[in-house]
Motif scaffolding. Structure first.
Motif, short mmCIF file in Angstrom:
data_model
loop_
_atom_site.label_atom_id
_atom_site.label_comp_id
_atom_site.label_asym_id
_atom_site.label_seq_id
_atom_site.Cartn_x
_atom_site.Cartn_y
_atom_site.Cartn_z
N LYS A 115 -1.19 9.27 2.92
CA LYS A 115 -1.36 7.89 3.37
C LYS A 115 -1.44 6.94 2.19
N GLU A 116 -2.06 7.38 1.11
CA GLU A 116 -2.11 6.57 -0.11
C GLU A 116 -0.71 6.38 -0.67
N LEU A 117 0.11 7.42 -0.63
CA LEU A 117 1.49 7.32 -1.12
C LEU A 117 2.27 6.28 -0.31
N VAL A 118 2.03 6.26 1.00
CA VAL A 118 2.72 5.29 1.86
C VAL A 118 2.21 3.88 1.58
N ASN A 119 0.90 3.74 1.44
CA ASN A 119 0.31 2.41 1.22
C ASN A 119 0.71 1.80 -0.12
N ASN A 120 0.89 2.64 -1.15
CA ASN A 120 1.25 2.08 -2.46
C ASN A 120 2.76 2.01 -2.67
N GLY A 121 3.53 2.37 -1.64
CA GLY A 121 4.97 2.20 -1.71
C GLY A 121 5.74 3.34 -2.33
N GLN A 122 5.06 4.42 -2.69
CA GLN A 122 5.79 5.56 -3.26
C GLN A 122 6.61 6.29 -2.20
N LEU A 123 6.04 6.40 -1.02
CA LEU A 123 6.74 7.05 0.09
C LEU A 123 7.00 6.02 1.16
N GLU A 124 8.26 5.89 1.55
CA GLU A 124 8.63 4.90 2.57
C GLU A 124 9.46 5.58 3.65
N PHE A 125 9.20 5.22 4.88
CA PHE A 125 9.99 5.71 6.01
C PHE A 125 11.07 4.69 6.32
N ILE A 126 12.30 5.14 6.40
CA ILE A 126 13.39 4.26 6.79
C ILE A 126 14.08 4.84 8.02
#
Length: 290
Positions: A115-126
């Motif tokens: 969740k931290e990876l998603v919040n900081n923009g490292q992991l993004e769902f497209i």
């Protein structure tokens, strides 16, 4: 239909426009856009079949690799580990059917880190659907349902909404996808790859591979979405395919190596990037791509 690619984190090279002045710059996503240079963004992404030559289970677990070498579970394990190791790394993931299955198997501790990876923009769902669906043969209700299921999962677990449409492997692209499952879903942009080779060649020559696609004449501007068409396919330039057992020459950056080749590889990449540059022209395009 959709190929599984090993997800490899490539360096983001900010490079000079002229090959003669090409220069290697250490990867650092905090750097600002470099003026008077061609800024090239490499996008590591997933491309995981939700069924094709093997069953969905076989793709996920890596079973039956005599038919197709593919193990999505290993892909996700290695991607998340690599993202956690280096905050400069970024990755986009597409197929929620696999990600949801992987997610349900993880500990609460690892989930909090993801969740931290998603919040900081490292992991993004497209795209955000359960899969990257075909656009021609399925009924539109199925397209809507599977997209809705994927977006609901992302919103529930991460409080996020995908912003980019990513249909790089379906055979043909429909106006319904552009407006109903693109602009109406809230996407900022839509990218695809497969199209008729004659149409692609014509657009390359006219520099209209980047367009504003108006998916519906009756809905007008509300149906418009910025669309980028890949100039060849979804594969990288020749010589830069770093798959398992691939023949592309590796980047050898140790000055003590006899085969040190950083400048040569950077020059090759500059040439490939320049060849792929397409001027963005504001074109209104309607209809369906076959």
């Amino acid at each position: 239909m959709i190929r599984l690619l090993n997800n490899i984190f490539l360096l983001l090279l900010i490079i000079c426009f002229q090959a003669i002045d090409s220069k290697y710059i250490i990867y650092n996503t905090s750097q600002l856009i470099q003026p008077n240079k061609l800024n090239v963004h490499l996008v590591p992404h997933s491309h995981d079949d939700v069924g094709w030559l093997k069953t969905v289970d076989q793709y996920y677990t890596g079973a039956n690799n005599s038919i197709r070498g593919a193990c999505v579970q290993n892909v996700l394990d290695s991607v998340i580990s690599a993202l956690l190791d280096d905050k400069n790394r970024k990755f986009i993931y597409v197929e929620i059917a696999f990600f949801q299955r992987w997610w349900n198997q993880q500990s609460e501790l690892l989930k909090s880190k993801v969740k931290e990876l998603v919040n900081n923009g490292q992991l993004e769902f497209i795209n955000g659907g359960m899969c990257m669906h075909d656009e021609a043969t399925p009924h539109y209700v199925d397209l809507i349902d599977q997209t809705t299921m994927g977006h609901m999962f992302i919103n529930k677990e991460f409080g996020q909404k995908p912003r980019v449409g990513w249909q790089i492997d379906p055979f043909g692209h429909s106006a319904v996808q552009a407006y109903l499952l693109g602009a109406e879903v809230g996407f900022d942009s839509l990218f695809f790859a497969r199209m008729d080779y004659q149409d692609r060649e014509k657009r390359k020559n006219e520099k209209t591979l980047e367009i504003v696609w108006q998916g519906s004449k009756s809905l007008g501007s509300s149906s418009q979405i910025f669309t980028g068409i890949f100039p060849r396919h979804y594969d990288p330039p020749d010589g830069f395919t770093f798959e398992i057992n691939d023949v592309s020459p590796p980047i050898q950056d140790d000055h003590l190596l006899f085969d040190y080749n950083v400048q040569e590889r950077v020059d090759d990449f500059v040439a490939a990037a320049i060849a792929q540059v397409c001027n963005c022209i504001s074109v209104i395009c309607t209809g369906t791509f076959l």
